[in-house]
Design a protein around this motif. Structure first.
Motif, PDB file in Angstrom:
ATOM      1  N   TYR A   1      -6.185 113.252 -57.536  1.00  0.00           N
ATOM      2  CA  TYR A   1      -5.567 111.887 -57.739  1.00  0.00           C
ATOM      3  C   TYR A   1      -5.265 111.235 -56.873  1.00  0.00           C
ATOM      4  O   TYR A   1      -4.057 112.439 -56.493  1.00  0.00           O
ATOM      5  N   ILE A   2      -5.594 110.162 -56.006  1.00  0.00           N
ATOM      6  CA  ILE A   2      -4.726 109.626 -54.766  1.00  0.00           C
ATOM      7  C   ILE A   2      -4.050 108.482 -55.130  1.00  0.00           C
ATOM      8  O   ILE A   2      -4.714 108.119 -56.474  1.00  0.00           O
ATOM      9  N   PRO A   3      -3.615 107.735 -54.709  1.00  0.00           N
ATOM     10  CA  PRO A   3      -3.200 106.526 -54.643  1.00  0.00           C
ATOM     11  C   PRO A   3      -4.202 105.801 -54.512  1.00  0.00           C
ATOM     12  O   PRO A   3      -5.054 105.888 -53.483  1.00  0.00           O
ATOM     13  N   GLY A   4      -4.393 104.314 -55.104  1.00  0.00           N
ATOM     14  CA  GLY A   4      -5.676 103.620 -54.953  1.00  0.00           C
ATOM     15  C   GLY A   4      -5.685 102.559 -54.103  1.00  0.00           C
ATOM     16  O   GLY A   4      -4.270 102.254 -53.471  1.00  0.00           O
ATOM     17  N   PRO A   5      -6.638 102.007 -53.655  1.00  0.00           N
ATOM     18  CA  PRO A   5      -6.674 100.487 -53.121  1.00  0.00           C
ATOM     19  C   PRO A   5      -5.322  99.154 -53.365  1.00  0.00           C
ATOM     20  O   PRO A   5      -5.359  99.014 -52.263  1.00  0.00           O
ATOM     21  N   GLN A   6      -5.442  99.332 -54.855  1.00  0.00           N
ATOM     22  CA  GLN A   6      -4.608  98.269 -55.040  1.00  0.00           C
ATOM     23  C   GLN A   6      -2.827  98.643 -53.864  1.00  0.00           C
ATOM     24  O   GLN A   6      -2.536  97.358 -54.366  1.00  0.00           O
ATOM     25  N   LEU A   7      -2.501  99.496 -54.251  1.00  0.00           N
ATOM     26  CA  LEU A   7      -1.540  99.419 -53.490  1.00  0.00           C
ATOM     27  C   LEU A   7      -1.425  99.139 -51.727  1.00  0.00           C
ATOM     28  O   LEU A   7      -0.069  98.857 -51.704  1.00  0.00           O
ATOM     29  N   GLN A   8      -2.451  98.856 -51.290  1.00  0.00           N
ATOM     30  CA  GLN A   8      -2.753  98.639 -49.958  1.00  0.00           C
ATOM     31  C   GLN A   8      -2.491  96.461 -49.887  1.00  0.00           C
ATOM     32  O   GLN A   8      -1.962  96.382 -48.981  1.00  0.00           O
ATOM     33  N   ARG A   9      -1.752  96.982 -51.337  1.00  0.00           N
ATOM     34  CA  ARG A   9      -1.840  94.903 -51.459  1.00  0.00           C
ATOM     35  C   ARG A   9      -0.687  94.852 -50.821  1.00  0.00           C
ATOM     36  O   ARG A   9       0.326  93.487 -51.888  1.00  0.00           O
ATOM     37  N   LEU A  10       0.624  95.279 -51.041  1.00  0.00           N
ATOM     38  CA  LEU A  10       2.158  95.621 -51.338  1.00  0.00           C
ATOM     39  C   LEU A  10       2.017  94.998 -49.533  1.00  0.00           C
ATOM     40  O   LEU A  10       1.786  95.911 -48.951  1.00  0.00           O
ATOM     41  N   THR A  11       2.795  94.443 -49.562  1.00  0.00           N
ATOM     42  CA  THR A  11       3.551  93.580 -48.676  1.00  0.00           C
ATOM     43  C   THR A  11       4.379  95.035 -47.821  1.00  0.00           C
ATOM     44  O   THR A  11       4.759  95.889 -47.658  1.00  0.00           O
ATOM     45  N   PRO A  12       4.731  95.042 -46.347  1.00  0.00           N
ATOM     46  CA  PRO A  12       5.597  96.010 -45.669  1.00  0.00           C
ATOM     47  C   PRO A  12       6.486  96.421 -46.620  1.00  0.00           C
ATOM     48  O   PRO A  12       7.221  97.163 -46.343  1.00  0.00           O
ATOM     49  N   ALA A  13       7.268  95.080 -46.528  1.00  0.00           N
ATOM     50  CA  ALA A  13       8.877  95.047 -47.249  1.00  0.00           C
ATOM     51  C   ALA A  13       8.990  95.749 -48.417  1.00  0.00           C
ATOM     52  O   ALA A  13       9.360  96.740 -48.758  1.00  0.00           O
TER      53      ALA A  13
END
Length: 217
Positions: A169-181
């Motif tokens: 398993y690897i991180p999923g696309p929803q984690l890309q919704r996090l802001t840079p901070a």
């Protein structure tokens, strides 16, 4: 959609029909697409003026645009909204789901980053987490299996492309919704937990003005 338009009408009423459609299409795409959207596909993301309108729409519902890899866009919770929700105890994941997610992030992102194998601040990783690495004495195999199913369904993790050694398993696309901070805070916490003695952990503590003793406390 009519109720949503009522909320957004003050922002959209002065736009031409074409611009309004392009802004609405971009808004829907960043809100609901499973993966970040290429800006080349939508005028509402390519055009700075139209993109500003999309950002204003998102702000009305506590969201914000998130730039991914320089050419893609998605939407996530604004930092102040996320902080308020956290302070109020909002937590959509169970304790088991959070534990399994953290294990995936530690093995596929935090440890490789602490070793200098993974650079940058994205969640992309070529170092998948194996099932063996997910085994803990506190989580039964059935609980782990169900947690993995729920996390995959939520888009928080995904299967890696290489299945030669069994599922990993690897991180999923929803984690890309996090802001840079938000992304930086989470990644810092993962590295401090996974590799507290690594040079990158020392750099994180120095940036935060925390000593190694305080960080371990």
């Amino acid at each position: 959609m009519s109720e949503r338009h009522a909320l957004f009408d003050p922002l959209l009423q002065d736009l031409s029909d074409r611009s309004r459609d392009e802004v609405l299409a971009a808004f829907s795409a960043v809100q609901y697409a499973a993966h970040p959207v290429p800006e080349a596909q939508l005028a509402g993301l390519r055009d700075v003026t139209l993109r500003r309108q999309v950002q204003k729409m998102l702000k009305l519902i506590g969201r914000t645009l998130v730039h991914v890899d320089g050419t893609h866009w998605t939407a996530g919770y604004a930092d102040d909204v996320a902080e308020t929700l956290t302070a109020q105890g909002w937590q959509p994941l169970s304790a088991v789901d959070r534990a399994v997610l953290v294990l995936v992030l530690v093995h596929s992102v935090a440890i490789p980053r602490s070793e200098g194998i993974l650079t940058g601040d994205s969640w992309k990783s070529a170092r998948p987490t194996t099932v063996d690495e997910l085994r803990t004495t506190k989580i039964s195999s059935e609980e782990r299996r169900l947690a993995l199913q729920r996390l995959r369904a939520a888009g928080l993790i995904q299967l890696s492309g290489d299945h030669s050694g069994g599922p990993s398993y690897i991180p999923g696309p929803q984690l890309q919704r996090l802001t840079p901070a938000a992304r930086r805070r989470l990644q810092d916490q993962l590295i401090l937990a996974a590799a507290p003695s690594s040079p990158i952990a020392e750099a994180i503590r120095a940036r935060k003005g925390v000593t190694s003793e305080e960080g371990a406390a």
